[in-house]
Write an enzyme that holds these catalytic residues in place. Structure first.
Site, PDB file in Angstrom:
ATOM      1  N   ARG A 586      -2.756  13.876 -42.241  1.00 47.14           N
ATOM      2  CA  ARG A 586      -3.460  15.121 -41.875  1.00 47.14           C
ATOM      3  C   ARG A 586      -2.819  16.297 -42.581  1.00 47.14           C
ATOM      4  O   ARG A 586      -1.602  16.356 -42.773  1.00 47.14           O
ATOM      5  CB  ARG A 586      -3.372  15.345 -40.355  1.00 47.14           C
ATOM      6  CG  ARG A 586      -4.228  14.381 -39.550  1.00 47.14           C
ATOM      7  CD  ARG A 586      -4.464  14.821 -38.139  1.00 47.14           C
ATOM      8  NE  ARG A 586      -3.221  15.167 -37.444  1.00 47.14           N
ATOM      9  CZ  ARG A 586      -3.224  15.922 -36.340  1.00 47.14           C
ATOM     10  NH1 ARG A 586      -4.373  16.413 -35.882  1.00 47.14           N
ATOM     11  NH2 ARG A 586      -2.095  16.199 -35.734  1.00 47.14           N
ATOM     12  N   SER A 646       6.986  10.460 -41.655  1.00 44.83           N
ATOM     13  CA  SER A 646       7.384   9.540 -40.578  1.00 44.83           C
ATOM     14  C   SER A 646       8.045   8.281 -41.092  1.00 44.83           C
ATOM     15  O   SER A 646       7.567   7.144 -40.847  1.00 44.83           O
ATOM     16  CB  SER A 646       6.153   9.208 -39.752  1.00 44.83           C
ATOM     17  OG  SER A 646       5.496  10.405 -39.423  1.00 44.83           O
ATOM     18  N   ASP A 700       8.196  12.361 -37.492  1.00 43.98           N
ATOM     19  CA  ASP A 700       7.110  12.589 -36.524  1.00 43.98           C
ATOM     20  C   ASP A 700       7.643  12.620 -35.095  1.00 43.98           C
ATOM     21  O   ASP A 700       7.094  13.313 -34.228  1.00 43.98           O
ATOM     22  CB  ASP A 700       5.981  11.555 -36.672  1.00 43.98           C
ATOM     23  CG  ASP A 700       6.483  10.126 -36.609  1.00 43.98           C
ATOM     24  OD1 ASP A 700       5.632   9.223 -36.617  1.00 43.98           O
ATOM     25  OD2 ASP A 700       7.713   9.917 -36.583  1.00 43.98           O
TER      26      ASP A 700
END
Ligand code: 0WK
Ligand code: BGC
Ligand code: BGC
Length: 960
Positions: A586, A646, A700
């Protein structure tokens, strides 16, 4: 020619209804002898065009007071066609009411599902013991049945009958079951059979709630039984306990069935199996194969299930009231269970003799019979048995037997008495057969409607001594069924051995299912973690955390993130954020004012890019950023950017992160060992006219902690359970080697996905975990992650299903190509399959879409496998969180710690039970910590932007 109506003002039971007055029937004079007439008429008790169902009255005393008395008595047992149809209709109504699970008004019949889902395949084979209790009154029978599994090849069962003492039938339940266990061993003592692996089917002929093929709770005793301490108990367990107490033999009770089911399953009819089982012995009942979708208590919409009707308790006053006689009321009043089993007490062999006795005693005491003489035997309950009635009605030896039996009762019958007694027997038994027929007709009509068939072709297996021994019962039954259910083409198949074989068939199926259950339990046992195992994982993780913080060798890298504080709400500004590493990539625009507004867009990372070159991956990322800026009208603006990356990175600063190794299906080249912020900046540089100010790189877990910390300052832990899994938390700086300073805290990225890569989880790892790890792109790595996260749970389940199929436990042992396909069983299926709102049928739909040929048992097994795998994952995750919160509590020297955990990840968010299992495990392993789990709404992109905002604010402060 309508017959004379004998003045009947005082007909006891019922007011004659207009349509009946003057229509009572008798057969015109000059007919053949009584029993001859009985057969032709008795069989259906009806002649064309005649309404009342009755039997001939030849030999009845002439028109005098006494004959009126006799008339009055026998009249009571006459049942009209309309009455039978009303009973049929009322019983049908009660059946459908009970099937719908309608509790009030309480249905008059119970309709009990029996867990027998199919009629015999004929493939069942093996030696089985059968214990029959309750079908034949004061006796139990033990059988040894050999099933050959070869169509038509029958081995005669060996059997032995044992009389049950009255005091045992009315005594303590334990005594009854001990008696049964004693009979079993006495039988085995006498049998030249191997005594190993004895498997027994328990035919228990009483109303029971079954919750499994080998679990059945007695609702209430019927017939001559009333042992204490059994109603409401699981009768299989009571038998197992008794066999254990007896200790002579090790007998495995694998199935319990109602005698009607044994009768139905035992019938051999070649092409078309019997689908209805009817028993009329001491008691009466029937079972039939019902469409599973019609049985509300079963959330099943496919296939059939055998339902025991338990029509003995049918007692609809409207329908039965008119046919109940004074003798029925007397019998019921004096019975062991007054008010109960009223229908059975008009049909069952335990009661027919008693009804006859009550009528004979009544007529004798009114001087109409035996010259008004009685005898103690005639006046004592139970002195006339079913056998007596059957013999007295026997067309061949009837009269002589009547005389002999009455003399045994201390009576001296005259010629007319003999005939009159036979009339009474005929009246009682004809009614019994007709009532039984009305009930059976109700079942057949229901079957015919349920199967939407014009004409129902069905075979009914019949069993029980009333059917077997009474000369006319079955004839009348069949004739009346044809009358009441003309649209049903019924064949009646007498059961050959009272259902013993049928019980053995069910036992064979149960034994197979029990063996499958054992194999399933063995397969899933390693996934069922107990408290000690979880506490060991917690302790292991704690040790690895301390080692990792000290920079010692540990499977937990405990990476400093340079995030020193959670947001304090003073952050302001617009920030770009990237969120890479989860299911979706995203790009976000985050506006921080008094609140946070987020605009984001999801972009895909094709596998070819995730596993291509690093340059290609980062160029793709920059393409997405540019596309996002254009769409948001931000082109040319250089907003501070926070990068949620992440993957395990050793950070040298807030904007420096060396990728240690890829995880979760990423494997882009030339990235590991590189500073990914640099890789991004280089890609930005490669893309002309784009300016981006990369301020921070966060994991993350950190982004999630910050994002939730913005709302709840107690949020000091970040947890991800998605494609991968990991956690971070605020550690005391004094405990973090390699980062200068002893005061304050820093967020540590644990990278717990790698926990156990040093073998410390080997004791928990299963062969299925090993298969998943071996097939992964990073074998030997991320072992903890591979037992917990979404990328792997589906694969673990698939490997277990393959294993169970190879054992024949699933899909009848048929391996399917589809199931051999990697990643075909998505982890999201676990969440769907385990959802409480999903009935088994939907589980089946999901699996059928996978092209798996399954039965409902298979669907249940797949559900259990999913539950075992996800439960272990959640418990392991909970043990990890417990280790972290206990560390924080001890760090701060607190008795009690209240802390919040920010959580994100598809598995945690979508799985119906995962989050609650994690919380439960944390409560169990860290009782001094009150842990609140906060599901992150905006993902870690917001967190990355907040980290960037804090960095910008701190940078601002140092600049002024
Ligand atoms: C949403 C977060 C993202 C994280 C993801 C993990 O914004 O940073 O990586 O959750 O869950 P997944 O998408 O792997 O299920
Ligand atoms: C019981 C039934 C049984 C029937 C025939 C009734 O009393 O309730 O379960 O099937 O007798 O034995
Ligand atoms: C990565 C972690 C990440 C986690 C959750 C793991 O595979 O190593 O850095 O936090 O997945 O996305």
């Amino acid at each position: 020619m309508s017959l004379l109506v004998i003045g009947v003002p005082h007909i006891a039971r019922q007011e004659l209804r207009p349509e009946e007055s003057g229509q009572l029937l008798c057969v015109p004079g000059g007919q053949p002898p009584l029993w001859k007439l009985m057969d032709s008429v008795g069989s259906a008790g009806l002649r064309q065009g005649e309404e009342a169902l009755s039997y001939p009255e030849e030999g009845l005393p002439g028109p005098s007071d006494s004959s009126e008395l006799v008339q009055e008595c026998l009249q009571q047992f006459k049942v009209t066609r309309a009455q039978l149809q009303q009973i049929q209709a009322s019983l049908l109504g009660s059946m459908e009411q009970a099937l719908r699970g309608q509790a009030s008004p309480a249905p008059a019949v119970r309709m009990l599902p029996t867990y027998v889902g199919s009629t015999p395949h004929g493939t069942e084979q093996g030696d089985f013991m059968v214990l029959e209790l309750g079908a034949t009154g004061a006796s139990l029978r033990v059988l040894w049945v050999t099933l050959t599994g070869i169509e038509g090849h029958r081995v005669e069962p060996r059997s032995q009958e044992f009389v049950i003492p009255q005091e045992v039938m009315l005594g303590a339940g334990q005594q009854l079951f001990d008696f049964a266990a004693h009979c079993l061993s006495e039988f085995l003592d006498a049998q030249p059979v191997s005594k190993q692996g004895l498997q027994l089917g328990f035919s228990f002929s009483f109303p029971c709630h079954q919750t499994g093929l080998d679990r059945s709770t007695l609702i209430s005793w019927t017939k001559g039984f009333r042992c204490s301490g059994v109603e409401g108990q699981d009768v299989v367990q009571l038998l197992r306990d008794a066999i254990q107490r007896h200790g002579a033999y090790n007998i495995d009770v694998v199935a319990v069935v109602n005698d009607t089911v044994g009768t139905m399953m035992g019938c051999e009819l070649g092409a078309r199996p019997c689908e209805v089982g009817l028993v009329v012995d001491t008691g009466t009942n029937a079972c039939y194969m019902e469409e599973a979708r019609h049985v509300a208590v079963l959330d099943e919409d496919r296939g059939r299930v055998c339902v025991s009707v338990e029509w003995g308790s049918f007692s609809d006053v409207g329908a039965l009231g008119p046919v109940l006689t004074t003798f029925d009321h007397t019998l019921d009043h004096e019975s062991l269970n007054p008010g109960a089993q009223r229908f059975e007490k008009m049909i069952g062999g335990l009661y027919l003799g008693e009804l006859v006795r009550l009528v004979l005693a009544h007529l004798a005491q009114r001087g109409v019979l035996f010259g008004g003489g009685t005898s103690p035997a005639l006046l004592s309950r139970g002195s006339i048995l079913l056998e007596h009635v059957a013999e007295m009605e026997d067309p061949s030896a009837g009269a002589a037997r009547v005389r002999a039996i009455l003399q045994d009762l201390g009576l001296s019958p005259g010629a007319l008495d003999v005939e009159l007694v036979q009339h009474v027997c005929a009246a009682v038994c004809t009614r019994a057969a007709q009532l039984c027929a009305a009930a059976l007709a109700a079942v057949l009509s229901h079957l015919q409607h349920g199967r939407e068939q014009q004409t129902l072709q069905v075979a009914v297996a019949t069993g029980g001594r009333v059917c077997e021994r009474h000369p006319r019962f079955c004839g009348i039954l069949q004739g009346t069924v044809m009358l009441l259910a003309p649209e049903c083409d019924v064949s009646f198949i007498p059961s050959v051995d009272g259902g013993g074989r049928g019980v053995a068939m069910v036992t064979a199926v149960a034994a197979r299912l029990a063996a499958h259950r054992r194999l399933l339990e063995e397969t899933l046992a390693p996934f069922r973690l107990n408290h000690d195992q979880l506490a060991a994982v917690q302790a292991q993780m704690r040790k690895a955390m301390v080692k990792g913080l000290r920079g010692e060798a540990s499977s937990l890298r405990m990476l400093p993130t340079f995030v020193r504080a959670t947001p304090d709400g003073s952050e302001r500004g617009d920030f770009l954020a990237l969120d890479l590493g989860g299911t979706n990539f995203r790009v976000l625009l985050v506006r921080v004012t008094t609140g946070v507004q987020i605009t984001s867009q999801i972009y895909s990372i094709p596998e070819s890019v995730a596993q291509g070159s690093g340059q290609q991956l980062f160029d793709h990322i920059v393409d997405c950023i540019v596309d996002f800026q254009q769409k948001q009208g931000l082109s040319g603006q250089s907003l501070p950017l926070g990068f949620t990356f992440s993957f395990p990175c050793r950070q040298l600063g807030l904007d420096q992160g060396i990728l240690l190794n890829w995880t979760k299906g990423f494997n882009a080249s030339d990235c590991e060992g590189q500073d990914v912020v640099n890789l991004l900046r280089e890609a930005i540089a490669r893309r002309q006219a784009v300016e981006l100010n990369v301020v921070a790189i966060v994991n993350d877990t950190v982004g999630t902690m910050m994002s939730c910390g913005y709302e709840d300052p107690r949020c000091e832990i970040g947890l991800i359970v998605g494609t991968g899994t990991n956690a971070c938390y605020m550690e005391e700086l004094r405990n973090v080697a390699g980062v200068p300073g002893d005061s304050g805290r820093m967020c540590i990225n644990m990278e717990w996905g790698a926990f156990g890569d040093d073998g410390s989880l080997a004791m928990l790892s299963t062969c299925f975990d090993a298969s998943v790890d071996k097939a992964s792109i990073n074998p030997g790595k991320q072992r903890f992650e591979k037992m917990i996260s979404g990328m792997y749970l589906g694969e673990i389940v698939r490997h277990i299903l393959l294993h169970l199929t190879s054992l024949g436990v699933l899909f009848r042992g048929q391996q399917t190509q589809r199931l051999q396909t990697r990643d075909i069983f998505k982890t999201k299926f676990l969440s769907e399959i385990e959802s409480d709102s999903l009935a088994l049928r939907q589980v089946r739909a999901i699996l059928e879409d996978l092209g798996l040929p399954l039965t409902s048992d298979d669907a249940l097994i797949v559900l259990e496998v999913c539950q075992a795998v996800s439960q272990r994952a959640a418990q392991l995750c909970g043990a990890g969180v417990a280790a972290v919160v206990e560390k924080i509590r001890e760090n701060r020297g607190l008795e009690e710690l209240a802390v919040s955990v920010g959580v994100d990840g598809t598995l945690y968010k979508l799985h119906p039970h995962f989050s609650s299992l994690v919380a439960a495990t944390v409560r169990e392993l860290a009782p001094h910590c009150v842990v609140t789990f906060l599901q992150s709404e905006d993902g870690s992109g917001k967190g990355a932007a907040l980290v960037t905002a804090v960095a910008c604010r701190l940078a601002q402060l140092t600049r002024v």
